[in-house]
Design a protein around this motif. Structure first.
Motif, PDB file in Angstrom:
ATOM      1  N   LEU A   1     106.945  -3.703 -75.238  1.00  0.00           N
ATOM      2  CA  LEU A   1     106.142  -4.500 -74.336  1.00  0.00           C
ATOM      3  C   LEU A   1     105.422  -5.615 -75.082  1.00  0.00           C
ATOM      4  CD1 LEU A   1     104.635  -1.719 -72.029  1.00  0.00           C
ATOM      5  CD2 LEU A   1     106.687  -3.086 -71.674  1.00  0.00           C
ATOM      6  N   THR A   2     104.937  -5.292 -76.270  1.00  0.00           N
ATOM      7  CA  THR A   2     104.256  -6.308 -77.070  1.00  0.00           C
ATOM      8  C   THR A   2     105.218  -7.435 -77.433  1.00  0.00           C
ATOM      9  OG1 THR A   2     102.767  -4.634 -77.969  1.00  0.00           O
ATOM     10  CG2 THR A   2     102.946  -6.696 -79.195  1.00  0.00           C
ATOM     11  N   ALA A   3     106.411  -7.078 -77.857  1.00  0.00           N
ATOM     12  CA  ALA A   3     107.406  -8.091 -78.209  1.00  0.00           C
ATOM     13  C   ALA A   3     107.743  -8.967 -77.002  1.00  0.00           C
ATOM     14  CB  ALA A   3     108.665  -7.419 -78.752  1.00  0.00           C
ATOM     15  N   GLU A   4     107.763  -8.388 -75.836  1.00  0.00           N
ATOM     16  CA  GLU A   4     108.058  -9.145 -74.618  1.00  0.00           C
ATOM     17  C   GLU A   4     106.966 -10.180 -74.345  1.00  0.00           C
ATOM     18  OE1 GLU A   4     110.508 -10.454 -72.193  1.00  0.00           O
ATOM     19  OE2 GLU A   4     111.100  -8.554 -73.090  1.00  0.00           O
ATOM     20  N   LEU A   5     105.702  -9.792 -74.475  1.00  0.00           N
ATOM     21  CA  LEU A   5     104.613 -10.746 -74.266  1.00  0.00           C
ATOM     22  C   LEU A   5     104.640 -11.866 -75.303  1.00  0.00           C
ATOM     23  CD1 LEU A   5     101.365  -8.811 -73.270  1.00  0.00           C
ATOM     24  CD2 LEU A   5     102.987 -10.014 -71.821  1.00  0.00           C
ATOM     25  N   VAL A   6     104.883 -11.508 -76.557  1.00  0.00           N
ATOM     26  CA  VAL A   6     104.939 -12.524 -77.612  1.00  0.00           C
ATOM     27  C   VAL A   6     106.114 -13.466 -77.370  1.00  0.00           C
ATOM     28  CG1 VAL A   6     105.285 -12.906 -80.085  1.00  0.00           C
ATOM     29  CG2 VAL A   6     103.728 -11.108 -79.309  1.00  0.00           C
ATOM     30  N   GLY A  15     103.839 -24.900 -77.388  1.00  0.00           N
ATOM     31  CA  GLY A  15     103.902 -24.853 -78.843  1.00  0.00           C
ATOM     32  C   GLY A  15     102.692 -25.464 -79.514  1.00  0.00           C
ATOM     33  N   LYS A  16     101.753 -25.946 -78.728  1.00  0.00           N
ATOM     34  CA  LYS A  16     100.538 -26.521 -79.311  1.00  0.00           C
ATOM     35  C   LYS A  16      99.538 -25.397 -79.557  1.00  0.00           C
ATOM     36  CE  LYS A  16     101.222 -30.843 -76.940  1.00  0.00           C
ATOM     37  NZ  LYS A  16     100.825 -31.688 -75.842  1.00  0.00           N
ATOM     38  N   GLY A  17      99.166 -25.224 -80.780  1.00  0.00           N
ATOM     39  CA  GLY A  17      98.185 -24.209 -81.113  1.00  0.00           C
ATOM     40  C   GLY A  17      98.835 -22.869 -81.399  1.00  0.00           C
ATOM     41  N   PRO A  18      98.042 -21.963 -81.939  1.00  0.00           N
ATOM     42  CA  PRO A  18      98.571 -20.652 -82.330  1.00  0.00           C
ATOM     43  C   PRO A  18      98.755 -19.711 -81.141  1.00  0.00           C
ATOM     44  CG  PRO A  18      96.226 -20.747 -82.742  1.00  0.00           C
ATOM     45  CD  PRO A  18      96.630 -22.119 -82.266  1.00  0.00           C
ATOM     46  N   ILE A  19      99.558 -18.707 -81.368  1.00  0.00           N
ATOM     47  CA  ILE A  19      99.666 -17.568 -80.456  1.00  0.00           C
ATOM     48  C   ILE A  19      99.018 -16.406 -81.188  1.00  0.00           C
ATOM     49  CG2 ILE A  19     101.257 -15.951 -79.352  1.00  0.00           C
ATOM     50  CD1 ILE A  19     103.204 -18.332 -79.101  1.00  0.00           C
ATOM     51  N   GLU A  20      98.090 -15.750 -80.516  1.00  0.00           N
ATOM     52  CA  GLU A  20      97.314 -14.684 -81.159  1.00  0.00           C
ATOM     53  C   GLU A  20      97.582 -13.359 -80.465  1.00  0.00           C
ATOM     54  OE1 GLU A  20      92.619 -13.732 -82.173  1.00  0.00           O
ATOM     55  OE2 GLU A  20      93.137 -15.424 -80.909  1.00  0.00           O
ATOM     56  N   LEU A  21      97.777 -12.322 -81.255  1.00  0.00           N
ATOM     57  CA  LEU A  21      97.976 -10.964 -80.752  1.00  0.00           C
ATOM     58  C   LEU A  21      96.696 -10.179 -80.994  1.00  0.00           C
ATOM     59  CD1 LEU A  21      99.811  -8.660 -79.681  1.00  0.00           C
ATOM     60  CD2 LEU A  21     100.490  -8.285 -82.060  1.00  0.00           C
ATOM     61  N   VAL A  22      96.166  -9.565 -79.933  1.00  0.00           N
ATOM     62  CA  VAL A  22      94.932  -8.780 -80.032  1.00  0.00           C
ATOM     63  C   VAL A  22      95.220  -7.394 -79.475  1.00  0.00           C
ATOM     64  CG1 VAL A  22      92.534  -8.590 -79.277  1.00  0.00           C
ATOM     65  CG2 VAL A  22      93.527 -10.848 -79.718  1.00  0.00           C
ATOM     66  N   VAL A  23      94.937  -6.370 -80.266  1.00  0.00           N
ATOM     67  CA  VAL A  23      95.092  -4.984 -79.821  1.00  0.00           C
ATOM     68  C   VAL A  23      93.702  -4.360 -79.834  1.00  0.00           C
ATOM     69  CG1 VAL A  23      96.170  -2.750 -80.249  1.00  0.00           C
ATOM     70  CG2 VAL A  23      97.423  -4.857 -80.774  1.00  0.00           C
ATOM     71  N   ARG A  24      93.289  -3.846 -78.686  1.00  0.00           N
ATOM     72  CA  ARG A  24      91.968  -3.229 -78.567  1.00  0.00           C
ATOM     73  C   ARG A  24      92.150  -1.744 -78.277  1.00  0.00           C
ATOM     74  NH1 ARG A  24      88.361  -7.683 -77.484  1.00  0.00           N
ATOM     75  NH2 ARG A  24      89.600  -9.460 -76.818  1.00  0.00           N
ATOM     76  N   LEU A  25      91.541  -0.922 -79.105  1.00  0.00           N
ATOM     77  CA  LEU A  25      91.545   0.509 -78.846  1.00  0.00           C
ATOM     78  C   LEU A  25      90.423   0.823 -77.869  1.00  0.00           C
ATOM     79  CD1 LEU A  25      92.220   1.896 -82.420  1.00  0.00           C
ATOM     80  CD2 LEU A  25      93.831   1.612 -80.535  1.00  0.00           C
ATOM     81  N   LEU A  26      90.772   1.510 -76.819  1.00  0.00           N
ATOM     82  CA  LEU A  26      89.820   1.880 -75.770  1.00  0.00           C
ATOM     83  C   LEU A  26      89.721   3.398 -75.706  1.00  0.00           C
ATOM     84  CD1 LEU A  26      91.390  -0.422 -73.031  1.00  0.00           C
ATOM     85  CD2 LEU A  26      89.428  -0.969 -74.485  1.00  0.00           C
ATOM     86  N   PRO A  27      88.655   3.937 -75.151  1.00  0.00           N
ATOM     87  CA  PRO A  27      88.590   5.397 -74.982  1.00  0.00           C
ATOM     88  C   PRO A  27      89.742   5.933 -74.133  1.00  0.00           C
ATOM     89  CG  PRO A  27      86.438   4.410 -74.586  1.00  0.00           C
ATOM     90  CD  PRO A  27      87.421   3.276 -74.729  1.00  0.00           C
ATOM     91  N   SER A  28      90.235   5.107 -73.227  1.00  0.00           N
ATOM     92  CA  SER A  28      91.309   5.554 -72.332  1.00  0.00           C
ATOM     93  C   SER A  28      92.705   5.202 -72.832  1.00  0.00           C
ATOM     94  CB  SER A  28      91.107   4.928 -70.953  1.00  0.00           C
ATOM     95  OG  SER A  28      91.123   3.514 -71.070  1.00  0.00           O
ATOM     96  N   GLY A  29      92.823   4.518 -73.973  1.00  0.00           N
ATOM     97  CA  GLY A  29      94.132   4.126 -74.499  1.00  0.00           C
ATOM     98  C   GLY A  29      94.015   2.855 -75.310  1.00  0.00           C
ATOM     99  N   CYS A  30      94.885   1.896 -75.057  1.00  0.00           N
ATOM    100  CA  CYS A  30      94.792   0.621 -75.757  1.00  0.00           C
ATOM    101  C   CYS A  30      95.158  -0.519 -74.816  1.00  0.00           C
ATOM    102  CB  CYS A  30      95.670   0.590 -77.001  1.00  0.00           C
ATOM    103  SG  CYS A  30      97.422   0.477 -76.678  1.00  0.00           S
ATOM    104  N   ARG A  31      94.675  -1.694 -75.177  1.00  0.00           N
ATOM    105  CA  ARG A  31      94.972  -2.912 -74.425  1.00  0.00           C
ATOM    106  C   ARG A  31      95.561  -3.904 -75.414  1.00  0.00           C
ATOM    107  NH1 ARG A  31      91.637  -5.554 -69.819  1.00  0.00           N
ATOM    108  NH2 ARG A  31      92.335  -7.697 -69.875  1.00  0.00           N
ATOM    109  N   VAL A  32      96.720  -4.445 -75.072  1.00  0.00           N
ATOM    110  CA  VAL A  32      97.392  -5.442 -75.898  1.00  0.00           C
ATOM    111  C   VAL A  32      97.305  -6.773 -75.170  1.00  0.00           C
ATOM    112  CG1 VAL A  32      99.595  -6.128 -76.938  1.00  0.00           C
ATOM    113  CG2 VAL A  32      98.948  -3.708 -76.867  1.00  0.00           C
ATOM    114  N   GLU A  33      96.834  -7.796 -75.878  1.00  0.00           N
ATOM    115  CA  GLU A  33      96.714  -9.134 -75.303  1.00  0.00           C
ATOM    116  C   GLU A  33      97.438 -10.130 -76.186  1.00  0.00           C
ATOM    117  OE1 GLU A  33      92.552 -10.122 -75.072  1.00  0.00           O
ATOM    118  OE2 GLU A  33      92.294  -8.940 -73.255  1.00  0.00           O
ATOM    119  N   VAL A  34      98.089 -11.101 -75.563  1.00  0.00           N
ATOM    120  CA  VAL A  34      98.654 -12.233 -76.270  1.00  0.00           C
ATOM    121  C   VAL A  34      97.955 -13.477 -75.741  1.00  0.00           C
ATOM    122  CG1 VAL A  34     100.734 -13.587 -76.700  1.00  0.00           C
ATOM    123  CG2 VAL A  34     100.860 -11.100 -76.700  1.00  0.00           C
TER     124      VAL A  34
END
Length: 94
Positions: A1-6, A15-34
């Motif tokens: 799923l992460t590869a799909e978002l990226v 293509g202007k500017g960076p693409i940033e990957l953020v992974v947040r650990l939550l009490p209920s699991g994790c959240r992946v953001e691009v």
């Protein structure tokens, strides 16, 4: 799923500017953001607008996979563009 978002961010942003990957650990699991610099929302992440992908096309299944395999998904505007995200539940110990 992460590869799909990226991959979506690389393919569908200007293509202007960076693409940033953020992974947040939550009490209920994790959240992946691009994060990317393009404020335009991604294709439909909402299942009520779901149309089946064309079986003859190589593309068009990524957001379907994200909607189907994640606990939740969506996008939000950021100060520099947008973040597209999904969450996964925590694994329970036996």
């Amino acid at each position: 799923l992460t590869a799909e978002l990226v991959a979506n961010a690389v393919e569908h942003t200007s293509g202007k500017g960076p693409i940033e990957l953020v992974v947040r650990l939550l009490p209920s699991g994790c959240r992946v953001e691009v994060h990317d610099r393009d404020p335009e929302p991604p294709g439909d992440l909402a299942p009520e607008h779901d149309t089946p992908p064309d079986p003859w096309q190589e593309h068009g299944r990524g957001l379907l996979l994200i909607r189907t395999l994640s606990a939740a998904c969506g996008h939000r505007l950021t100060d520099d563009g947008k973040a597209v995200w999904f969450t996964l539940p925590a694994l329970r110990s036996p």
